[in-house]
Design an enzyme around this catalytic site. Structure first.
Site, PDB file in Angstrom:
ATOM      1  N   CYS A  69      -0.225 107.083  19.040  1.00 50.64           N
ATOM      2  CA  CYS A  69      -0.728 108.789  19.037  1.00 50.64           C
ATOM      3  C   CYS A  69      -1.792 108.622  20.167  1.00 50.64           C
ATOM      4  CB  CYS A  69      -1.220 109.045  17.746  1.00 50.64           C
ATOM      5  SG  CYS A  69      -1.864 110.874  17.894  1.00 50.64           S
ATOM      6  N   CYS A 106      -5.354 109.660  18.198  1.00 47.44           N
ATOM      7  CA  CYS A 106      -5.921 108.863  17.165  1.00 47.44           C
ATOM      8  C   CYS A 106      -5.613 107.417  17.265  1.00 47.44           C
ATOM      9  CB  CYS A 106      -5.998 109.232  15.949  1.00 47.44           C
ATOM     10  SG  CYS A 106      -4.165 109.004  15.170  1.00 47.44           S
ATOM     11  N   CYS A 137       1.564 113.596  13.902  1.00 47.81           N
ATOM     12  CA  CYS A 137       1.077 112.533  13.606  1.00 47.81           C
ATOM     13  C   CYS A 137       0.411 112.586  12.117  1.00 47.81           C
ATOM     14  CB  CYS A 137      -0.065 112.023  14.689  1.00 47.81           C
ATOM     15  SG  CYS A 137      -1.002 110.689  14.128  1.00 47.81           S
ATOM     16  N   CYS A 170      -3.622 112.215  12.371  1.00 50.35           N
ATOM     17  CA  CYS A 170      -4.432 113.277  12.775  1.00 50.35           C
ATOM     18  C   CYS A 170      -3.941 114.883  12.872  1.00 50.35           C
ATOM     19  CB  CYS A 170      -5.330 112.884  14.060  1.00 50.35           C
ATOM     20  SG  CYS A 170      -3.861 112.814  15.533  1.00 50.35           S
ATOM     21  N   CYS A 213      12.275 113.563  19.778  1.00 52.54           N
ATOM     22  CA  CYS A 213      12.049 114.135  21.140  1.00 52.54           C
ATOM     23  C   CYS A 213      10.588 114.022  21.384  1.00 52.54           C
ATOM     24  CB  CYS A 213      12.803 115.125  21.502  1.00 52.54           C
ATOM     25  SG  CYS A 213      12.718 116.011  23.205  1.00 52.54           S
TER      26      CYS A 213
END
Length: 132
Positions: free
Chosen positions: A47, A50, A96, A99, A121
């Site tokens: 991510c 984070c 995510c 976060c 995707c």
């Protein structure tokens, strides 16, 4: 990993305007423009907001949809799936789990020759790639 909670102002300082638009406002980058669409580099995708590990290159595949596609996350609890009824359709949004940043959408049963028949995707701008 502990949850990451920041104010909108803190996210705006950390992220570029495009990253903020996609990750924090559930935007979408234009198809075929992201840096990881055609990437074949072996490594781990995390991510961008984070740093949580989300996908491995071994699960990335060519879907020709305009965004990086993966057939499964590194761990099932790395992402959160949420029903998305925006734009006049029903989809499943991928966020995510650490976060709560928007990553993209997941689609099932499209006939791809993958072990899960899922296509995560994901916006390139939502990810960073750490080469192996």
């Amino acid at each position: 990993m502990d949850k990451v909670v920041k104010s909108e102002a803190e996210w705006r300082v950390q992220l570029s305007p495009e990253e903020f638009r996609v990750l924090r406002q559930a935007g979408t980058e234009r198809p075929f423009t992201g840096e990881y669409v055609d990437t074949k580099t072996v490594g781990v995708y995390s991510c961008r907001a984070c740093g949580t590990e989300l996908f491995r290159s071994e699960t990335k595949f060519e879907s020709h949809c305009g965004w990086p596609s993966f057939f499964e996350p590194t761990k099932s609890d790395a992402v959160t799936l949420i029903e998305d009824r925006t734009l006049g359709m029903t989809r499943v949004e991928v966020r995510c789990a650490t976060c709560d940043s928007h990553l993209g959408h997941v689609f099932h049963g499209e006939g791809y020759a993958t072990p899960t028949d899922d296509r995560y995707c994901i916006n390139s701008v939502s990810l960073t790639l750490k080469p192996a």
